[in-house]
Design a protein around this motif. Structure first.
Motif, PDB file in Angstrom:
ATOM      1  N   ALA A   3       0.801  -1.171   0.095  1.00  0.00           N
ATOM      2  CA  ALA A   3      -0.064  -0.088   0.053  1.00  0.00           C
ATOM      3  C   ALA A   3       0.901   1.185   0.189  1.00  0.00           C
ATOM      4  O   ALA A   3       1.995   1.256   0.418  1.00  0.00           O
ATOM      5  CB  ALA A   3      -0.710   0.040   1.342  1.00  0.00           C
ATOM      6  N   ALA A   4       0.318   2.048  -0.529  1.00  0.00           N
ATOM      7  CA  ALA A   4       1.121   3.368  -0.994  1.00  0.00           C
ATOM      8  C   ALA A   4       1.333   4.483   0.377  1.00  0.00           C
ATOM      9  O   ALA A   4       2.103   5.243   0.234  1.00  0.00           O
ATOM     10  CB  ALA A   4       0.785   4.002  -2.272  1.00  0.00           C
ATOM     11  N   SER A   5       0.413   4.372   1.117  1.00  0.00           N
ATOM     12  CA  SER A   5       0.267   5.332   1.998  1.00  0.00           C
ATOM     13  C   SER A   5       0.361   4.873   3.535  1.00  0.00           C
ATOM     14  O   SER A   5      -0.296   3.940   3.665  1.00  0.00           O
ATOM     15  CB  SER A   5      -1.015   6.284   1.921  1.00  0.00           C
ATOM     16  N   ILE A   6       0.491   5.888   4.584  1.00  0.00           N
ATOM     17  CA  ILE A   6       0.432   5.643   5.730  1.00  0.00           C
ATOM     18  C   ILE A   6      -1.015   5.495   6.315  1.00  0.00           C
ATOM     19  O   ILE A   6      -1.219   4.493   7.186  1.00  0.00           O
ATOM     20  CB  ILE A   6       1.293   6.461   6.966  1.00  0.00           C
ATOM     21  N   ALA A  36      -5.209   1.499   8.175  1.00  0.00           N
ATOM     22  CA  ALA A  36      -6.694   1.128   8.116  1.00  0.00           C
ATOM     23  C   ALA A  36      -6.383  -0.257   7.841  1.00  0.00           C
ATOM     24  O   ALA A  36      -7.332  -1.234   8.318  1.00  0.00           O
ATOM     25  CB  ALA A  36      -7.136   1.575   6.500  1.00  0.00           C
ATOM     26  N   GLY A  37      -5.355  -1.185   7.474  1.00  0.00           N
ATOM     27  CA  GLY A  37      -5.001  -2.668   7.485  1.00  0.00           C
ATOM     28  C   GLY A  37      -4.370  -3.157   8.407  1.00  0.00           C
ATOM     29  O   GLY A  37      -4.327  -4.375   8.602  1.00  0.00           O
ATOM     30  N   CYS A  38      -3.843  -2.496   9.322  1.00  0.00           N
ATOM     31  CA  CYS A  38      -2.949  -3.108  10.520  1.00  0.00           C
ATOM     32  C   CYS A  38      -3.792  -3.792  11.231  1.00  0.00           C
ATOM     33  O   CYS A  38      -4.572  -3.325  12.012  1.00  0.00           O
ATOM     34  CB  CYS A  38      -2.253  -1.847  11.086  1.00  0.00           C
ATOM     35  N   VAL A  98       7.390  -2.449   8.585  1.00  0.00           N
ATOM     36  CA  VAL A  98       5.842  -2.654   8.119  1.00  0.00           C
ATOM     37  C   VAL A  98       5.883  -4.027   7.341  1.00  0.00           C
ATOM     38  O   VAL A  98       6.749  -4.021   6.295  1.00  0.00           O
ATOM     39  CB  VAL A  98       5.491  -1.571   7.000  1.00  0.00           C
ATOM     40  N   MET A  99       5.289  -5.062   7.852  1.00  0.00           N
ATOM     41  CA  MET A  99       5.396  -6.250   7.014  1.00  0.00           C
ATOM     42  C   MET A  99       4.860  -6.515   5.824  1.00  0.00           C
ATOM     43  O   MET A  99       3.902  -6.019   5.428  1.00  0.00           O
ATOM     44  CB  MET A  99       4.997  -7.458   7.957  1.00  0.00           C
ATOM     45  N   GLY A 100       5.472  -6.895   4.959  1.00  0.00           N
ATOM     46  CA  GLY A 100       4.783  -7.157   3.281  1.00  0.00           C
ATOM     47  C   GLY A 100       4.444  -8.516   3.320  1.00  0.00           C
ATOM     48  O   GLY A 100       3.794  -8.976   2.088  1.00  0.00           O
ATOM     49  N   LYS A 101       4.745  -9.716   3.878  1.00  0.00           N
ATOM     50  CA  LYS A 101       4.235 -10.989   3.622  1.00  0.00           C
ATOM     51  C   LYS A 101       4.087 -11.921   5.147  1.00  0.00           C
ATOM     52  O   LYS A 101       4.596 -11.181   6.035  1.00  0.00           O
ATOM     53  CB  LYS A 101       5.043 -11.708   2.759  1.00  0.00           C
ATOM     54  N   THR A 102       3.442 -12.811   4.986  1.00  0.00           N
ATOM     55  CA  THR A 102       3.064 -13.774   6.060  1.00  0.00           C
ATOM     56  C   THR A 102       4.580 -14.394   6.328  1.00  0.00           C
ATOM     57  O   THR A 102       5.334 -15.045   5.576  1.00  0.00           O
ATOM     58  CB  THR A 102       2.184 -14.656   5.685  1.00  0.00           C
ATOM     59  N   LEU A 135       3.433 -13.397  11.562  1.00  0.00           N
ATOM     60  CA  LEU A 135       3.195 -12.319  11.212  1.00  0.00           C
ATOM     61  C   LEU A 135       2.498 -12.255   9.611  1.00  0.00           C
ATOM     62  O   LEU A 135       2.838 -12.796   8.796  1.00  0.00           O
ATOM     63  CB  LEU A 135       4.963 -11.488  11.044  1.00  0.00           C
ATOM     64  N   GLU A 136       1.695 -11.035   9.799  1.00  0.00           N
ATOM     65  CA  GLU A 136       1.034 -11.086   8.247  1.00  0.00           C
ATOM     66  C   GLU A 136       1.181  -9.729   7.703  1.00  0.00           C
ATOM     67  O   GLU A 136       1.686  -8.741   8.187  1.00  0.00           O
ATOM     68  CB  GLU A 136      -0.574 -10.993   8.852  1.00  0.00           C
ATOM     69  N   ALA A 137       1.046  -9.668   6.453  1.00  0.00           N
ATOM     70  CA  ALA A 137       1.212  -8.163   5.773  1.00  0.00           C
ATOM     71  C   ALA A 137       0.369  -7.124   6.462  1.00  0.00           C
ATOM     72  O   ALA A 137      -0.580  -7.185   6.762  1.00  0.00           O
ATOM     73  CB  ALA A 137       0.838  -8.596   4.377  1.00  0.00           C
ATOM     74  N   GLY A 138       0.930  -6.047   6.555  1.00  0.00           N
ATOM     75  CA  GLY A 138       0.679  -4.814   7.055  1.00  0.00           C
ATOM     76  C   GLY A 138       0.599  -4.916   8.432  1.00  0.00           C
ATOM     77  O   GLY A 138       0.379  -3.806   9.428  1.00  0.00           O
ATOM     78  N   ASP A 139       1.210  -5.915   9.102  1.00  0.00           N
ATOM     79  CA  ASP A 139       1.637  -5.739  10.679  1.00  0.00           C
ATOM     80  C   ASP A 139       2.839  -4.971  10.917  1.00  0.00           C
ATOM     81  O   ASP A 139       3.843  -4.789   9.769  1.00  0.00           O
ATOM     82  CB  ASP A 139       2.032  -7.169  11.142  1.00  0.00           C
ATOM     83  N   ILE A 140       3.016  -4.142  11.898  1.00  0.00           N
ATOM     84  CA  ILE A 140       3.987  -3.271  12.340  1.00  0.00           C
ATOM     85  C   ILE A 140       4.852  -3.800  13.507  1.00  0.00           C
ATOM     86  O   ILE A 140       4.418  -4.373  14.582  1.00  0.00           O
ATOM     87  CB  ILE A 140       3.458  -2.017  12.561  1.00  0.00           C
TER      88      ILE A 140
END
Ligand SMILES: [Mg+2]
Ligand SMILES: [Mg+2]
Ligand SMILES: [Mg+2]
Lengths: 222, 222
Positions: free
Chosen positions: B2-5, B10-12, B72-76, B180-185
């Motif tokens: 995703a391009a924005s914080i 929203a997805g975290c 910011v994680m990008g994958k599982t 860990l999932e994509a979108g996790d911080i």
């Protein structure tokens, strides 16, 4: 609200759980009776959907079950008044039955050292849930009977009327700290009877209203 | 990714933070140096987007800042090997700079009583973040300089090379407990210099690579 427990898991951004909310459970763990409720987070990644397999016991972990009534939030809530029972009820979209699995030895160590509980509570598979229970199925969430058995021996069996801090107070305390959002899950505490399970044990849990089984609440974890 | 914080927030679904990961910060809090990393969760609802207003100090709370590099994680990711630096780097989609705001008096009380940290770490607005930092902007996340000032006085200023437990080890330890999932911080810990802020104080924070400011990391909280 979303129709399935699968979509609840997919959309869940926060699971908040209350500790020590039934007097007899406090006694069995030799814990202090809290003057006010306290809360901890479980990660949504710990949710184990119905039929998704067994709870996985991490090596070296003493794993305890804690059966709990879960609330699924239907709207955003901030700063709820603790007396606002209608506001609390309006904010709930539905229910589920859950097992708050706990790495008891990890938690005991964390308590002793003043460290967070997040690991002890947060392993993958550490939150088995039932199917979604429609709101109309539980007319009064402070009068539901929840139970859990291990290998067909009943270990927990108590009514939610025994909660020390009732649901509006819980939602009030949480929402004064952090915004509750639609899809968030609240676990409302466990009655007495918690104990260990080992790999291969079969946990079953359920919920009765007015003496009648609520089918969607039936939970079986191999 | 995703391009924005905004879309990250929203997805975290999970924010995992490491405690006591810089030696001098451990000394300043009189904490024990951990033999292994420990972690806690912050709720996604605590994320404060750039320009979204001030950090809100709850009544009676001593509020401390802790500037941290965020991943910011990008994958599982599951069961990552601690030596798998490439696997760790491949799993990171981007970075952010964050302030892990902490209700220090609430945390001290929780530590003393062996209670969870979730409230002390989880108030709304307790995680101001910068804009998203493209992965290419930080070629080596163990060699970035992070700083924080309060009312233009620099309070924290250290290099991420000082981390006790490096990023692959952190991702390994977390992912052995929870997926860990994509979108996790992940917040990677704070260097020395933490301290209190009060309402009206201006916090600024930033990140330098090779002596050069990374603009997207600039963070100002009124
Ligand atoms: Mg529990
Ligand atoms: Mg905690
Ligand atoms: Mg921190």
């Amino acid at each position: 609200m979303a129709a399935s427990i699968q979509s609840i898991k997919a959309g869940c951004r926060k699971v908040m759980c209350i500790g020590r909310n039934y007097a007899d459970h406090i006694a069995e763990l030799n814990s202090a009776r809290p003057k006010q409720p306290f809360f901890f987070l479980k990660p949504p990644s710990s949710i184990l959907l119905p039929g998704a397999g067994p709870v996985l016991r991490p090596r070296g972990v003493t794993m305890h079950y804690e059966v709990e009534l879960g609330l699924v939030m239907g709207k955003t809530v901030r700063d709820l008044d603790p007396e606002d029972t209608k506001g609390a009820m309006d904010a709930i979209a539905g229910y589920l039955l859950a097992i708050d699995m706990t790495a008891r030895n990890v938690q005991d160590e964390a308590k002793k050292k003043g460290l967070p509980w997040s690991i002890a509570k947060g392993f993958d598979t550490f939150m088995p849930v039932s199917n979604l229970i429609a709101k109309s199925r539980i007319p009064n969430p402070q009068n539901a009977h929840i139970w859990l058995s291990v290998n067909n021996e009943v270990k927990q069996s108590d009514n939610t009327e025994l909660m020390l801090f009732r649901i509006p107070r819980q939602l009030s305390d949480i929402s004064r700290v952090m915004t509750l959002e639609a899809g968030d899950i609240i676990l409302t505490g466990t009655p007495k009877g918690v104990g260990p399970v080992k790999t291969g044990d079969i946990m079953r849990a359920g919920l009765k209203v007015d003496g009648k089984d609520i089918e969607e609440a039936n939970l079986e974890v191999p």
